[in-house]
Design an enzyme around this catalytic site. Structure first.
Site, PDB file in Angstrom:
ATOM      1  N   TYR A  45       0.783  -1.320  -0.018  1.00  0.00           N
ATOM      2  CA  TYR A  45      -0.053  -0.140  -0.039  1.00  0.00           C
ATOM      3  C   TYR A  45       0.721   1.284  -0.131  1.00  0.00           C
ATOM      4  O   TYR A  45       1.814   1.303   0.682  1.00  0.00           O
ATOM      5  CB  TYR A  45      -0.943  -0.051   1.217  1.00  0.00           C
ATOM      6  CG  TYR A  45      -2.335  -0.308   0.926  1.00  0.00           C
ATOM      7  CD1 TYR A  45      -2.962   0.352  -0.026  1.00  0.00           C
ATOM      8  CD2 TYR A  45      -3.016  -1.184   1.587  1.00  0.00           C
ATOM      9  CE1 TYR A  45      -4.295   0.180  -0.395  1.00  0.00           C
ATOM     10  CE2 TYR A  45      -4.260  -1.206   1.167  1.00  0.00           C
ATOM     11  CZ  TYR A  45      -4.944  -0.704   0.262  1.00  0.00           C
ATOM     12  OH  TYR A  45      -6.504  -0.845   0.121  1.00  0.00           O
ATOM     13  N   GLU A  47      -0.594   4.899  -0.516  1.00  0.00           N
ATOM     14  CA  GLU A  47      -1.572   6.145  -0.841  1.00  0.00           C
ATOM     15  C   GLU A  47      -0.676   7.190  -0.546  1.00  0.00           C
ATOM     16  O   GLU A  47       0.253   7.315   0.500  1.00  0.00           O
ATOM     17  CB  GLU A  47      -2.588   5.900   0.132  1.00  0.00           C
ATOM     18  CG  GLU A  47      -3.686   5.184  -0.575  1.00  0.00           C
ATOM     19  CD  GLU A  47      -4.709   4.767   0.458  1.00  0.00           C
ATOM     20  OE1 GLU A  47      -4.059   4.031   1.395  1.00  0.00           O
ATOM     21  OE2 GLU A  47      -5.955   4.965   0.405  1.00  0.00           O
ATOM     22  N   ASP A 215      -6.662  13.772 -25.029  1.00  0.00           N
ATOM     23  CA  ASP A 215      -6.631  12.392 -24.672  1.00  0.00           C
ATOM     24  C   ASP A 215      -6.062  11.709 -25.807  1.00  0.00           C
ATOM     25  O   ASP A 215      -6.817  11.387 -26.685  1.00  0.00           O
ATOM     26  CB  ASP A 215      -8.275  11.958 -24.349  1.00  0.00           C
ATOM     27  CG  ASP A 215      -8.262  10.264 -24.017  1.00  0.00           C
ATOM     28  OD1 ASP A 215      -7.167   9.711 -24.212  1.00  0.00           O
ATOM     29  OD2 ASP A 215      -9.415   9.890 -23.657  1.00  0.00           O
ATOM     30  N   THR A 242      -3.765   6.049 -22.017  1.00  0.00           N
ATOM     31  CA  THR A 242      -3.656   4.690 -21.204  1.00  0.00           C
ATOM     32  C   THR A 242      -2.192   4.121 -21.696  1.00  0.00           C
ATOM     33  O   THR A 242      -1.418   4.905 -22.546  1.00  0.00           O
ATOM     34  CB  THR A 242      -4.336   3.694 -22.111  1.00  0.00           C
ATOM     35  OG1 THR A 242      -4.460   3.774 -23.421  1.00  0.00           O
ATOM     36  CG2 THR A 242      -5.992   3.867 -21.380  1.00  0.00           C
ATOM     37  N   LYS A 245      -1.873   0.842 -25.178  1.00  0.00           N
ATOM     38  CA  LYS A 245      -1.960   0.698 -26.670  1.00  0.00           C
ATOM     39  C   LYS A 245      -0.728   0.816 -27.467  1.00  0.00           C
ATOM     40  O   LYS A 245       0.318  -0.023 -27.321  1.00  0.00           O
ATOM     41  CB  LYS A 245      -3.108   1.743 -27.088  1.00  0.00           C
ATOM     42  CG  LYS A 245      -4.357   1.728 -26.216  1.00  0.00           C
ATOM     43  CD  LYS A 245      -5.558   2.849 -26.582  1.00  0.00           C
ATOM     44  CE  LYS A 245      -6.802   2.215 -25.941  1.00  0.00           C
ATOM     45  NZ  LYS A 245      -7.044   2.987 -24.607  1.00  0.00           N
ATOM     46  N   ARG A 251      -1.753  -2.569 -18.748  1.00  0.00           N
ATOM     47  CA  ARG A 251      -3.086  -1.895 -18.743  1.00  0.00           C
ATOM     48  C   ARG A 251      -2.821  -0.478 -17.752  1.00  0.00           C
ATOM     49  O   ARG A 251      -2.609  -1.136 -16.358  1.00  0.00           O
ATOM     50  CB  ARG A 251      -4.141  -2.674 -18.261  1.00  0.00           C
ATOM     51  CG  ARG A 251      -4.263  -3.844 -19.490  1.00  0.00           C
ATOM     52  CD  ARG A 251      -5.464  -4.481 -19.500  1.00  0.00           C
ATOM     53  NE  ARG A 251      -6.329  -3.711 -20.104  1.00  0.00           N
ATOM     54  CZ  ARG A 251      -6.477  -3.615 -21.417  1.00  0.00           C
ATOM     55  NH1 ARG A 251      -5.725  -4.605 -22.180  1.00  0.00           N
ATOM     56  NH2 ARG A 251      -7.499  -2.898 -22.227  1.00  0.00           N
TER      57      ARG A 251
HETATM   58  N1  DSN Z   1     -11.614   0.752 -25.158  1.00  0.00           N
HETATM   59  C1  DSN Z   1     -10.586   1.543 -25.655  1.00  0.00           C
HETATM   60  C2  DSN Z   1     -10.498   1.295 -27.372  1.00  0.00           C
HETATM   61  O1  DSN Z   1     -10.585   0.203 -27.572  1.00  0.00           O
HETATM   62  O2  DSN Z   1     -10.219   2.240 -27.921  1.00  0.00           O
HETATM   63  C3  DSN Z   1     -10.824   2.895 -25.511  1.00  0.00           C
HETATM   64  O3  DSN Z   1     -10.487   3.012 -24.002  1.00  0.00           O
END
Ligand code: DSN
Length: 457
Positions: A45, A47, A215, A242, A245, A251
């Site tokens: 933990y 925080e 974003d 994120t 990707k 993730r």
């Molecule tokens: N779910 C993602 C995507 O596939 O683009 C976006 O968060």
């Protein structure tokens, strides 16, 4: 007794290895990223944060060696502080940011935290329409944010590009607090300069600061590699993403900011854009999250380290090269593409216009031969969310496995064969009548896929 879960994980490993992943938001992590994620850090933990101010420009070796000051609510942070600090430093270097918050559990959490950091309930936020390629968290009425803030959607124009004129009119007609550029289904490169000019004009009209947020979850890896413009170079205050990707990490979420970095413990009397890094830190913890996932943060640090290497630039270039090649091959075979092609890692096909079939039928049929993509609504789609006219695909994952332009032609050929079968079958139920044809194609996909092993094999 052996847990059944492990049998299923093994099966998933085989599915991934024998198939070709074309979902543009997925990728395959390295062994090192996987190892950091599956480490004892999951037991801890922590925080709070490692402290941000007053630290000189220490090298990575110094950060890994020194006892860092911190603002944590638990003891035993000596290693966690260093790991989180390395993740922050590497993220800032990759994206030329002043500060990074590496704690968001996901891209959705990252976006929520930014809204919470800057906006008050009822504030107007300008963001891209979900039906035109935006994301759920950009104001879809089914989300929590949409119940708190007033999202005003802009869309794409006839050519498939962002409708900057519409964005400008909406920003001048509505007293907006935040303008968001971001998407999960858009194949072109946005004009960040134009958006920054719209912000300036609107801020002058409304007489207050407007937060400019990007974003960039889909293209973060391309930005990190320097082959896609970085919104932070154009006056954007915040960029969320994120990490799994094109960036090819675990993730999770990440928030990059420009501005003065300060203590998240200090009370803030007045919000202003120059202290957005601290507003964001407060909004992530304790604003919207509890304990950070330090095993995931460690994996983020490892992935950022990988992305800083020259080989990542080559990888990112190849993602786009493959996407462009695949787009051309698809067009040759009668597929109609949104915006007539791609400038990034992602392709949108209007399969209804191309072959008179819906996206869901096509997605299911491709699954049968081990090609994975997703049905996706296109601007003005008449098919609805579950049976849209489009599909979305991309090249980040297959490029990680080493597939190149030659293999893109083969994938397009398989996609054409499956589209023709779908046209003949007409419904999902009737796909079963074509099992033999699917089996033959599936064997071909397995033969190709297994010559390009997963990085974790
Ligand atoms: N779910 C993602 C995507 O596939 O683009 C976006 O968060």
């Amino acid at each position: 007794m052996k847990d059944l879960v492990f049998d299923l994980i093994k099966k998933e490993e085989i599915r991934q290895s024998e198939g070709l992943e074309l979902i543009p938001s997925e990728n395959y992590v390295s062994k090192a990223v996987l190892k950091a994620m599956g480490s004892v850090l999951t037991n801890k933990y922590s925080e709070g944060y490692p402290s941000f101010e007053g630290i000189p420009n220490w090298s990575e070796a110094e950060i890994a060696d020194k006892v860092l000051p911190n603002y944590r609510y638990y003891g035993g942070q000596i290693n966690v502080d260093r790991i989180e600090r390395l993740a922050i430093e590497r993220a800032c270097k990759l994206f030329k940011a002043d500060h990074a918050n590496v704690q968001p559990h996901s891209g959705a959490n990252a976006n929520e935290a930014v809204y919470f950091a800057w906006c008050e309930p009822g504030d107007n936020i300008l963001a891209m329409n979900l039906g035109h390629g935006g994301h759920l968290t950009h104001g879809s009425p089914v989300t929590r944010s949409a119940k708190i803030y007033n999202f005003i959607p802009y869309g794409t124009d006839k050519s498939g590009d962002l409708d900057y004129d519409e964005m400008e009119s909406l920003a001048m007609e509505n007293d907006v607090k935040l303008i968001l550029v971001g998407y999960s289904a858009f194949p072109l490169v946005p004009d960040f300069e134009r958006v920054a000019a719209i912000r300036e004009k609107a801020a002058a009209k409304w007489g207050h600061e407007i937060l400019l947020m990007a974003d960039m979850a889909h293209v973060a890896g391309l930005i990190a590699a320097g082959i896609h413009p970085n919104p932070l170079d154009f006056g954007f205050n915040v960029m969320t993403t994120t990490t799994h990707k094109t960036l090819r990490g675990p993730r999770g979420g990440l928030i990059l900011t420009k501005g003065k970095v300060g203590s998240p413990l200090k009370k803030i009397e007045h919000k202003s854009l120059d202290i957005i890094p601290t507003l964001v830190d407060k909004a992530v913890f304790p604003g919207t999250q509890g304990g950070p996932l330090e095993h995931v943060i460690a994996a983020k640090a490892v992935a950022f380290g990988e992305a800083l290497k020259p080989s990542f630039k080559t990888y990112a270039k190849n993602i786009v090269k493959n996407a462009k090649a695949l787009a051309e091959e698809l067009k040759k075979r009668g597929f109609v593409l949104q915006a007539d092609g791609t400038e990034n890692h992602l392709i949108l096909i209007d399969v209804m216009k191309s072959y008179g079939i819906n996206g869901k039928l096509y997605e299911k049929a491709l699954d049968l031969i081990g090609l994975t993509l997703n049905a996706n609504a296109l601007p003005g789609d008449t098919g609805g969310a579950f049976r849209p006219n489009g599909v979305r695909l991309g090249t980040p994952a297959i490029t990680t496995r080493g597939l190149g332009v030659k293999e893109m032609a083969k994938i397009a050929e398989w996609m054409e064969e499956v589209a023709k079968i779908c046209k003949e079958a007409g419904t999902e139920e009737k796909l079963a009548d074509h099992q033999k044809e699917f089996d033959k194609l599936h064997q071909e996909v397995i033969a190709l896929a297994t010559t390009f092993p997963l990085p974790t094999a």
